[in-house]
Design a protein around this motif. Structure first.
Motif, PDB file in Angstrom:
ATOM      1  N   VAL A   1     -14.007   1.325  -4.129  1.00  0.00           N
ATOM      2  CA  VAL A   1     -13.305   0.032  -4.081  1.00  0.00           C
ATOM      3  C   VAL A   1     -11.811   0.223  -3.850  1.00  0.00           C
ATOM      4  N   ASN A   2     -11.209   1.092  -4.665  1.00  0.00           N
ATOM      5  CA  ASN A   2      -9.750   1.202  -4.666  1.00  0.00           C
ATOM      6  C   ASN A   2      -9.194   1.885  -3.425  1.00  0.00           C
ATOM      7  N   ILE A   3      -9.909   2.875  -2.914  1.00  0.00           N
ATOM      8  CA  ILE A   3      -9.398   3.649  -1.785  1.00  0.00           C
ATOM      9  C   ILE A   3     -10.085   3.239  -0.480  1.00  0.00           C
ATOM     10  N   LEU A   4     -11.403   3.465  -0.415  1.00  0.00           N
ATOM     11  CA  LEU A   4     -12.111   3.120   0.823  1.00  0.00           C
ATOM     12  C   LEU A   4     -12.061   1.617   1.095  1.00  0.00           C
ATOM     13  N   GLY A   5     -12.139   0.828   0.036  1.00  0.00           N
ATOM     14  CA  GLY A   5     -12.107  -0.626   0.212  1.00  0.00           C
ATOM     15  C   GLY A   5     -10.822  -1.093   0.857  1.00  0.00           C
ATOM     16  N   LEU A   6      -9.684  -0.616   0.346  1.00  0.00           N
ATOM     17  CA  LEU A   6      -8.406  -1.018   0.931  1.00  0.00           C
ATOM     18  C   LEU A   6      -8.275  -0.505   2.358  1.00  0.00           C
ATOM     19  N   GLN A   7      -8.693   0.720   2.606  1.00  0.00           N
ATOM     20  CA  GLN A   7      -8.589   1.258   3.965  1.00  0.00           C
ATOM     21  C   GLN A   7      -9.410   0.406   4.938  1.00  0.00           C
ATOM     22  N   ASN A   8     -10.599  -0.027   4.513  1.00  0.00           N
ATOM     23  CA  ASN A   8     -11.422  -0.890   5.366  1.00  0.00           C
ATOM     24  C   ASN A   8     -10.707  -2.202   5.684  1.00  0.00           C
ATOM     25  N   VAL A   9     -10.062  -2.781   4.673  1.00  0.00           N
ATOM     26  CA  VAL A   9      -9.345  -4.040   4.893  1.00  0.00           C
ATOM     27  C   VAL A   9      -8.165  -3.817   5.836  1.00  0.00           C
ATOM     28  N   CYS A  10      -7.405  -2.747   5.606  1.00  0.00           N
ATOM     29  CA  CYS A  10      -6.266  -2.443   6.484  1.00  0.00           C
ATOM     30  C   CYS A  10      -6.726  -2.243   7.926  1.00  0.00           C
ATOM     31  N   GLU A  11      -7.859  -1.570   8.101  1.00  0.00           N
ATOM     32  CA  GLU A  11      -8.369  -1.326   9.450  1.00  0.00           C
ATOM     33  C   GLU A  11      -8.807  -2.632  10.106  1.00  0.00           C
ATOM     34  N   ALA A  12      -9.427  -3.507   9.321  1.00  0.00           N
ATOM     35  CA  ALA A  12      -9.832  -4.811   9.853  1.00  0.00           C
ATOM     36  C   ALA A  12      -8.620  -5.640  10.257  1.00  0.00           C
ATOM     37  N   VAL A  13      -7.569  -5.579   9.443  1.00  0.00           N
ATOM     38  CA  VAL A  13      -6.327  -6.285   9.790  1.00  0.00           C
ATOM     39  C   VAL A  13      -5.751  -5.727  11.082  1.00  0.00           C
ATOM     40  N   GLN A  14      -5.751  -4.406  11.194  1.00  0.00           N
ATOM     41  CA  GLN A  14      -5.174  -3.765  12.368  1.00  0.00           C
ATOM     42  C   GLN A  14      -5.923  -4.141  13.645  1.00  0.00           C
ATOM     43  N   GLU A  15      -7.231  -4.265  13.566  1.00  0.00           N
ATOM     44  CA  GLU A  15      -8.031  -4.540  14.753  1.00  0.00           C
ATOM     45  C   GLU A  15      -8.087  -6.016  15.120  1.00  0.00           C
ATOM     46  N   SER A  16      -7.640  -6.878  14.205  1.00  0.00           N
ATOM     47  CA  SER A  16      -7.702  -8.313  14.457  1.00  0.00           C
ATOM     48  C   SER A  16      -6.570  -8.765  15.376  1.00  0.00           C
ATOM     49  N   LYS A  17      -6.872  -9.681  16.268  1.00  0.00           N
ATOM     50  CA  LYS A  17      -5.838 -10.230  17.151  1.00  0.00           C
ATOM     51  C   LYS A  17      -5.066 -11.363  16.475  1.00  0.00           C
ATOM     52  N   ASP A  18      -5.620 -11.907  15.375  1.00  0.00           N
ATOM     53  CA  ASP A  18      -5.006 -13.054  14.701  1.00  0.00           C
ATOM     54  C   ASP A  18      -4.163 -12.672  13.489  1.00  0.00           C
ATOM     55  N   LEU A  19      -4.576 -11.619  12.773  1.00  0.00           N
ATOM     56  CA  LEU A  19      -3.899 -11.265  11.523  1.00  0.00           C
ATOM     57  C   LEU A  19      -2.529 -10.644  11.787  1.00  0.00           C
ATOM     58  N   LYS A  20      -1.539 -11.117  11.023  1.00  0.00           N
ATOM     59  CA  LYS A  20      -0.179 -10.600  11.169  1.00  0.00           C
ATOM     60  C   LYS A  20       0.140  -9.504  10.162  1.00  0.00           C
ATOM     61  N   GLY A  21      -0.724  -9.310   9.177  1.00  0.00           N
ATOM     62  CA  GLY A  21      -0.459  -8.260   8.219  1.00  0.00           C
ATOM     63  C   GLY A  21      -1.219  -8.418   6.930  1.00  0.00           C
ATOM     64  N   LEU A  22      -0.775  -7.649   5.935  1.00  0.00           N
ATOM     65  CA  LEU A  22      -1.441  -7.596   4.626  1.00  0.00           C
ATOM     66  C   LEU A  22      -0.387  -7.424   3.539  1.00  0.00           C
ATOM     67  N   ILE A  23      -0.617  -8.068   2.400  1.00  0.00           N
ATOM     68  CA  ILE A  23       0.206  -7.843   1.210  1.00  0.00           C
ATOM     69  C   ILE A  23      -0.690  -7.266   0.134  1.00  0.00           C
ATOM     70  N   LEU A  24      -0.297  -6.117  -0.405  1.00  0.00           N
ATOM     71  CA  LEU A  24      -1.058  -5.441  -1.448  1.00  0.00           C
ATOM     72  C   LEU A  24      -0.455  -5.751  -2.819  1.00  0.00           C
ATOM     73  N   ALA A  25      -1.335  -6.057  -3.778  1.00  0.00           N
ATOM     74  CA  ALA A  25      -0.896  -6.200  -5.165  1.00  0.00           C
ATOM     75  C   ALA A  25      -0.729  -4.805  -5.762  1.00  0.00           C
ATOM     76  N   GLY A  26       0.501  -4.355  -5.890  1.00  0.00           N
ATOM     77  CA  GLY A  26       0.794  -3.041  -6.436  1.00  0.00           C
ATOM     78  C   GLY A  26       1.061  -3.100  -7.926  1.00  0.00           C
ATOM     79  N   SER A  27       1.426  -1.958  -8.505  1.00  0.00           N
ATOM     80  CA  SER A  27       1.619  -1.877  -9.947  1.00  0.00           C
ATOM     81  C   SER A  27       2.800  -0.988 -10.305  1.00  0.00           C
ATOM     82  N   TRP A  28       3.508  -1.357 -11.361  1.00  0.00           N
ATOM     83  CA  TRP A  28       4.630  -0.545 -11.841  1.00  0.00           C
ATOM     84  C   TRP A  28       4.148   0.787 -12.411  1.00  0.00           C
ATOM     85  N   HIS A  29       2.848   0.918 -12.693  1.00  0.00           N
ATOM     86  CA  HIS A  29       2.335   2.152 -13.275  1.00  0.00           C
ATOM     87  C   HIS A  29       2.484   3.354 -12.344  1.00  0.00           C
TER      88      HIS A  29
END
Length: 275
Positions: A31-59
């Motif tokens: 979920v944490n690693i492969l899941g995000l990479q899949n989403v980033c790749e889908a964003v990259q391949e989309s003609k409509d998506l302008k980007g992604l915002i990730l919920a990060g952590s101070w940890h």
């Protein structure tokens, strides 16, 4: 790809948290690693998506031996953290790294809002704040662990988180985010600037429950000694401060809700529901 059809921006909040990540480590990776990479790749391949915002952590900056000014360049310190949280911190570091690599190699924006531990209704049940509030409202003792009671924590209220994501999203959708400043420029710390220790959190909860129950409920604080060595001193919180310049300038957040205000709101709401 199917989930992201006909939208212009992805906001990624999926994460396997503590304690589940320590119980199901492979799931955490998927979920944490492969899941995000899949989403980033889908964003990259989309003609409509302008980007992604990730919920990060101070940890990602660790918890122990924090010194000086914490800004977005402070660095990753996954081994300066309690063992139970280390795999989670490594996951958040990996997520930031994935987002930054895509940001560096793409014309699209992959940003990170690096949040404090979020306070608000709906926060994870196992967080210290939720456990303390739940116990206190039942009249049970609030039970911080003695070995970590002076650990400095960085918090943020859910309303400030929502404001931050909304502003960042609008900037991406309106093509207002510069790409020439590099991926570090698209990472923003969003936390209440003053650290609060676990024992201070317990006292804040105790005082708020007593106040808003009109002394009907008077919880006590009872520290639990697990035999573990004390990793923090009362002065640790005085050795650091958070630079919120980017949150103020980029996100336009001039005033934030303090942890005391957040906890007061949660307790008042739960007392009203319980009547």
């Amino acid at each position: 790809k199917k989930s992201l059809e006909n939208v212009q921006l992805a906001i990624h909040t999926a994460i396997i948290q503590i304690p589940l990540i320590n119980e199901m480590k492979r799931l955490g990776y998927e979920v944490n690693i492969l899941g995000l990479q899949n989403v980033c790749e889908a964003v990259q391949e989309s003609k409509d998506l302008k980007g992604l915002i990730l919920a990060g952590s101070w940890h990602v900056v660790g918890e122990r031996e924090l010194r000086g000014v914490i800004n977005e360049e402070f660095g990753f310190r996954p081994d300066k953290i309690e063992e139970r949280a280390r795999l989670y911190a490594l996951s958040k570091i990996a997520q930031e790294t994935i987002a930054r690599i895509y940001d560096e190699t793409s014309s699209k924006v992959y940003g990170v809002i690096r949040m404090g531990t979020v306070l608000g209704e709906g926060m994870p049940k196992e967080t210290a704040a939720n456990l303390f509030i739940t116990k206190a409202l039942k009249g049970e003792p609030i039970t911080p662990y003695s070995h970590s009671m002076h650990r400095p924590m960085l918090y943020v209220d859910i309303t400030d988180v929502c404001k931050g994501f909304e502003t960042f999203a609008k900037k991406i959708l309106n093509d207002e985010v510069r790409k020439d400043e590099g991926s570090l420029g698209h990472i923003i710390n969003l936390v209440w600037p003053k650290p609060i220790t676990i024992i201070e959190l317990a006292q804040i909860v105790k005082d708020a429950v007593r106040k808003y129950s009109r002394n009907r409920i008077e919880p006590q604080i009872k520290t639990i000694d697990t035999g573990k060595p004390n990793l923090y001193s009362p002065k640790d919180k005085e050795r650091l401060k958070v630079d919120l310049t980017r949150a103020r300038e980029f996100l336009g957040i001039k005033e934030m809700m303090s942890p005391e205000q957040s906890i007061a709101q949660i307790i008042k709401k739960r007392l009203e529901i319980g009547r």
